[in-house]
Design an enzyme around this catalytic site. Structure first.
Site, mmCIF file in Angstrom:
data_model
loop_
_atom_site.group_PDB
_atom_site.id
_atom_site.type_symbol
_atom_site.label_atom_id
_atom_site.label_comp_id
_atom_site.label_asym_id
_atom_site.label_seq_id
_atom_site.Cartn_x
_atom_site.Cartn_y
_atom_site.Cartn_z
ATOM 1 N N GLU A 226 -1.480 11.788 8.156
ATOM 2 C CA GLU A 226 -1.130 10.342 7.787
ATOM 3 C C GLU A 226 0.249 9.997 7.693
ATOM 4 O O GLU A 226 1.268 10.835 7.276
ATOM 5 C CB GLU A 226 -1.973 9.613 6.795
ATOM 6 N N LYS A 228 3.389 8.156 5.962
ATOM 7 C CA LYS A 228 3.680 7.802 4.670
ATOM 8 C C LYS A 228 4.292 6.669 4.599
ATOM 9 O O LYS A 228 5.594 6.158 5.373
ATOM 10 C CB LYS A 228 4.593 8.792 3.860
ATOM 11 N N ARG A 233 2.550 1.621 -3.315
ATOM 12 C CA ARG A 233 1.068 2.135 -3.494
ATOM 13 C C ARG A 233 0.317 1.276 -4.326
ATOM 14 O O ARG A 233 0.799 1.202 -5.506
ATOM 15 C CB ARG A 233 1.389 3.469 -4.091
ATOM 16 N N ARG A 248 1.209 1.359 -8.559
ATOM 17 C CA ARG A 248 1.141 2.704 -9.232
ATOM 18 C C ARG A 248 2.006 2.664 -10.381
ATOM 19 O O ARG A 248 1.621 3.598 -11.314
ATOM 20 C CB ARG A 248 1.719 3.630 -7.875
ATOM 21 N N GLU A 276 -1.792 1.560 0.597
ATOM 22 C CA GLU A 276 -0.284 1.160 0.511
ATOM 23 C C GLU A 276 -0.224 -0.531 0.768
ATOM 24 O O GLU A 276 -0.800 -0.815 1.809
ATOM 25 C CB GLU A 276 0.423 1.762 1.446
ATOM 26 N N LYS A 398 3.681 15.286 0.370
ATOM 27 C CA LYS A 398 4.500 14.509 1.115
ATOM 28 C C LYS A 398 5.367 15.138 2.083
ATOM 29 O O LYS A 398 5.838 16.249 1.437
ATOM 30 C CB LYS A 398 4.961 13.312 0.358
#
Ligand code: ZN
Ligand code: ZN
Lengths: 527, 344
Positions: A226, A228, A233, A248, A276, A398
């Site tokens: 996906e 980023k 977040r 987050r 996100e 990531k």
């Protein structure tokens, strides 16, 4: 207080995770429930309310130590930490207080609203009952400035050792907006139907960066890729007709984004979505800078809503209709998420697209173009992965783009604060403009090895042109490579640009100042 | 500084023109009076050195064969009509404050000093004067030393705990002064005290100067590794991170220095522990020393010169800061000095 200070000293002294966990667990085994609760609160950044202003503390401390105020300020500049400065200028009395942490905090509460003279007397008297370390911790607490390197992970481990509860369970219990003034230790850890339950988010699953070659991750068909996104977040929580949005960093940000209420209104089921939060306009993702202007603002105006509309790009489904989904494989969660997003059918909730590729080579190609869609790179998630707690290796990665970089000249240096108080560690960097002048454009610290830092520090002390407070201007000579995540135009900065996450990549001892980059080059990096 | 001053600050160092001698010069001169043997005060290249008798064995080891002349505390000598007298500075063995008197004008150059008695160097003695040249390494109110017994208790406790865990304790300290001070007050029942070669070298100088030190052994290849498990090793700061350290594994490290009083310096240092132990005066020590001289004029050298001079001015002294090349500003000072050991 003695036990808590002893714990603080033990944790402060070691960098070893195990020793920290052991110290915490040993402390929990001895401490009262009240002390445990406040210890968890303080170590997780839930400081008791600050009852005294910095300026008051400074004046009272200078007075108590019998030194002029300017001299106190000088000490503060050099030490870099107010609590430490105060604790150091007063004599190292012997420990005379038998009050516990929770009792001190209770006393603090009583003194919140009292007349200044009474507050002053209470604080100054307290100082005299403490050793240097005790006074330091006390100051940190009364000024609401207690910050310490105890990660949630450590706290969870220690509490699990102490209570024998499962770590994941504890991690979840510690989330959300519980209030140490109103909750008890028992309620926090063991009571599952408290008032805070409805808003409680799940611990986020955090990915490590890809190390080495992506090919080493094996067959690409086992992986879901996906984009980023570079936003906030968050967890979107819809439970019993109530909506909560957590960042987050465990901030409740629901009220800053009223347009996202539409999602809650449309959802057919209660759900917790990991996603996100990003600025999104005319079918395109906006640069993070735009969103940042919204976070800082007190009021959400109509203008802001129109200029930087927020949407949530959904990554994952953690809870559906009251059922915890985290143990189901990603493919399953993803399918349910896709269905939920489709049925909800509001423009504020989008399914973060999966990036399709048959080979790693293709994916490498796609990643290299990620910046064109304002993404930072890719996320790689194993199809069968469960939703873990915290930062775990193995099934999520990531895979960010390399940061942008530029060579710049150091022109100012500032003393570090706290642990680097005697060293010049924070630098201001400049690039050349068309008139051959150096224009400052970024501040950065870290990124150097300890050795390099010491060398640069010594160099600064020998090449100072001027001093103002903790800042020195230095001979423009040293060149550093500065990396950053993003760049944008800015009217607030002299250079006309603002960088995101600037940091020092390397000390370019091979370069002369004339070889540093120009402002024009810097601006070409802006899209 | 005016030309008619008894002591002048020149690019070679502190100069007494009437006697044509320098105090702790940093460039080669004919006649040098040395306050103490640390590298930033006793430099190589002088034609003729005059220092306290207990300084000489140390200077010999650090500077090699030179023309040394020794002097006792409290015994004045005349040089071209100027009277020079050395008084104990309590800093390291043989350290002196130098009293300079000429036609009724009395100056004292302190060198480095500490006001508490460390049990090895003769204790600091206040000397009346008109002008006092003081150091100010720790000239900030945040520096307040605990009594030596308390710190030594901390160090012994640290050693005891390491020994119980089977880990070698490596203590980094100045090889001149700090090392001997520590080893003399350690609880030698805990284990064997071992020293690095450069500490051994200084220990021998102390013995030669008539100071009886507690027994230590120089680290060499012949040791059974088991000894290290309960031993305390005293090494100069320059040994930190060197290959020499490998043999002590598993070990844990500590630094003994006044800079360890601040959390910033402590954390930045790579040692596992920091003990606040200094051979310089703390804030209270400086203030009491200045007061005890009865001097009206105070010249402040290496350290927080500007701040301390301003503070003294507010107290009513005629205080000025003076630039010197003595090391003082940065906490790395001690390491730098260690690096300068021996011949340049
Ligand atoms: Zn010295
Ligand atoms: Zn010195």
């Amino acid at each position: 207080m003695k036990n808590f200070v002893q714990l603080f000293v033990q944790i402060d002294r070691t960098t070893k995770t195990n020793e920290k966990v052991d110290a915490l667990a040993a402390y929990f085994n001895e401490a009262s429930d009240e002390d445990k609760l406040w210890t968890i609160a303080i170590f997780s950044g839930r400081n008791p309310k600050r009852i005294v202003k910095t300026t008051q503390l400074k004046q009272w401390a200078a007075e108590s130590a019998g030194i002029p105020y300017w001299l106190f300020e000088e000490c503060y500049h050099i030490v870099g930490d107010l609590s430490e400065t105060i604790s150091s200028i007063l004599p190292d009395y012997s420990s005379a207080s038998s009050l516990t942490l929770a009792q001190w905090i209770k006393q603090m509460q009583w003194h919140e609203q009292v007349a200044e003279e009474i507050k002053k007397k209470w604080i100054v008297d307290a100082w005299k009952q403490f050793t240097k370390e005790e006074r330091f911790v006390f100051n940190k607490i009364t000024s609401g400035a207690f910050r310490m390197g105890v990660s949630t992970k450590l706290m969870v481990k220690a509490l699990s050792k102490h209570t024998k509860l499962h770590e994941n369970k504890i991690a979840h219990r510690l989330m959300g907006n519980w209030n140490p003034y109103t909750i008890t230790y028992q309620e926090l850890l063991f009571n599952e139907d408290g008032a805070d339950e409805l808003s409680k988010p799940y611990p986020f699953y955090l990915a490590y960066a890809v190390e080495g070659e992506v090919h080493e991750l094996g067959d690409i068909s086992n992986w879901q890729a996906e984009y980023k996104w570079d936003g906030i977040r968050c967890q979107f929580i819809q439970r019993k007709q109530q909506t909560f949005i957590w960042s987050r960093g465990e901030d409740l940000i629901t009220e800053k984004f009223p347009e996202l209420m539409a999602i809650g209104n449309q959802l057919k089921y209660d759900a917790v979505i990991d996603g996100e939060l990003i600025g999104y306009k005319e079918n395109a993702v906006l640069n993070f800078n735009h969103l940042q202007t919204r976070i800082g603002r007190k009021n959400v105006t109509a203008k802001v809503l129109q200029e930087v509309p927020a949407v949530i790009f959904a990554y994952d489904l953690l809870e559906l209709d009251g059922v915890d989904m985290r143990q189901k494989p990603l493919v399953e969660r993803r399918a349910l998420l896709a269905k939920l997003v489709e049925e909800t059918n509001v423009p504020q909730l989008k399914l973060s697209p999966v990036v399709e590729a048959d080979t790693w080579e293709q994916l490498i190609q796609i990643r290299s173009l990620a910046r064109e869609v304002n993404s930072e790179g890719l996320m790689l998630k194993q199809q069968q992965s469960i939703y873990e707690v915290g930062r775990k290796k193995g099934s999520w990665y990531k895979w960010k783009l390399d940061p942008m970089s530029i060579d710049a000249v150091m022109i100012y240096a500032m003393r570090g604060s706290g642990r680097r108080a005697n060293m010049y560690t924070d630098y201001t960097f400049a690039v050349w403009n068309d008139n051959g002048e150096l224009v400052p454009f970024a501040k950065a610290y870290s990124g150097l090895t300890d050795k390099e830092m010491a060398a640069v520090d010594a160099w600064i002390k020998q090449h100072t042109i001027d001093k103002f407070g903790p800042v020195r201007s230095v001979t423009p000579e040293l060149v550093f490579e500065i990396g950053f995540e993003g760049i944008n135009y800015s009217t607030r900065h002299k250079s006309g640009v603002a960088l995101r996450f600037p940091r020092i990549l390397r000390w370019r001892q091979d370069k002369k100042k004339e070889e540093a980059d120009t402002l024009a080059t810097l601006k070409t990096l802006i899209k | 500084m005016q030309n008619n001053q008894l002591i002048q600050f020149t690019d070679h160092g502190m100069y007494v023109p009437q006697a044509d001698v320098y105090i702790d010069p940093w460039k080669p001169v004919t006649r040098a009076l040395i306050t103490h043997a640390h590298g930033d005060h006793a430099r190589w290249g002088m034609k003729h050195y005059l220092a306290h008798e207990q300084s000489i064995p140390i200077l010999k080891r650090r500077l090699g064969p030179q023309q040394f002349e020794s002097i006792a505390y409290g015994k004045p000598i005349q040089i071209n009509g100027v009277e020079f007298t050395f008084f104990p500075a309590g800093h390291v063995l043989g350290s002196a404050q130098i009293r300079v008197a000429y036609q009724g004008d009395v100056w004292v150059a302190s060198g480095d000093y500490k006001t508490i008695d460390d049990g090895i160097s003769p204790a600091f003695e206040p000397v009346k004067c008109h002008t006092f040249i003081t150091e100010s390494t720790f000239g900030l109110p945040v520096y307040n030393w605990k009594p030596q017994v308390d710190i030594m208790e901390q160090i012994n406790a640290w050693w005891r705990a390491n020994a119980a865990a089977g880990k070698c304790s490596v203590m980094f300290a100045y090889s001149l002064g700090k090392a001997q001070r520590i080893l003399q007050h350690l609880d030698h029942h805990i284990g064997q005290v071992l020293v690095h070669g450069s500490v051994q070298n200084m220990n021998e100088a102390y013995e030669e100067a008539g100071v009886h030190l507690k027994p230590t052994k120089k680290v060499d290849q012949s040791f059974d590794k088991n000894i290290f498990k309960t031993a305390l090793v005293i090494a100069p700061l320059s040994a930190e991170g060197s290959l020499w350290m490998k043999k002590f594994e598993p070990y844990t490290t500590a630094v003994a220095s006044g800079w360890m009083g601040l959390r910033g310096a402590k954390r930045r240092d790579s040692a596992d522990m920091g003990f606040v132990l200094s051979d310089h005066a703390d804030w209270q020590g400086l203030n009491s020393a200045v007061k005890a001289t009865g001097a009206q004029r105070i010249l402040v050298t290496h350290g927080y010169t500007a701040i301390y001079a301003k503070y003294l001015t507010e107290l009513g002294y005629d205080a000025q800061e003076v630039a010197t090349r003595f090391v003082g500003e940065q906490p790395e000072a001690e390491k730098q000095e260690e690096g300068k050991e021996g011949q340049p």
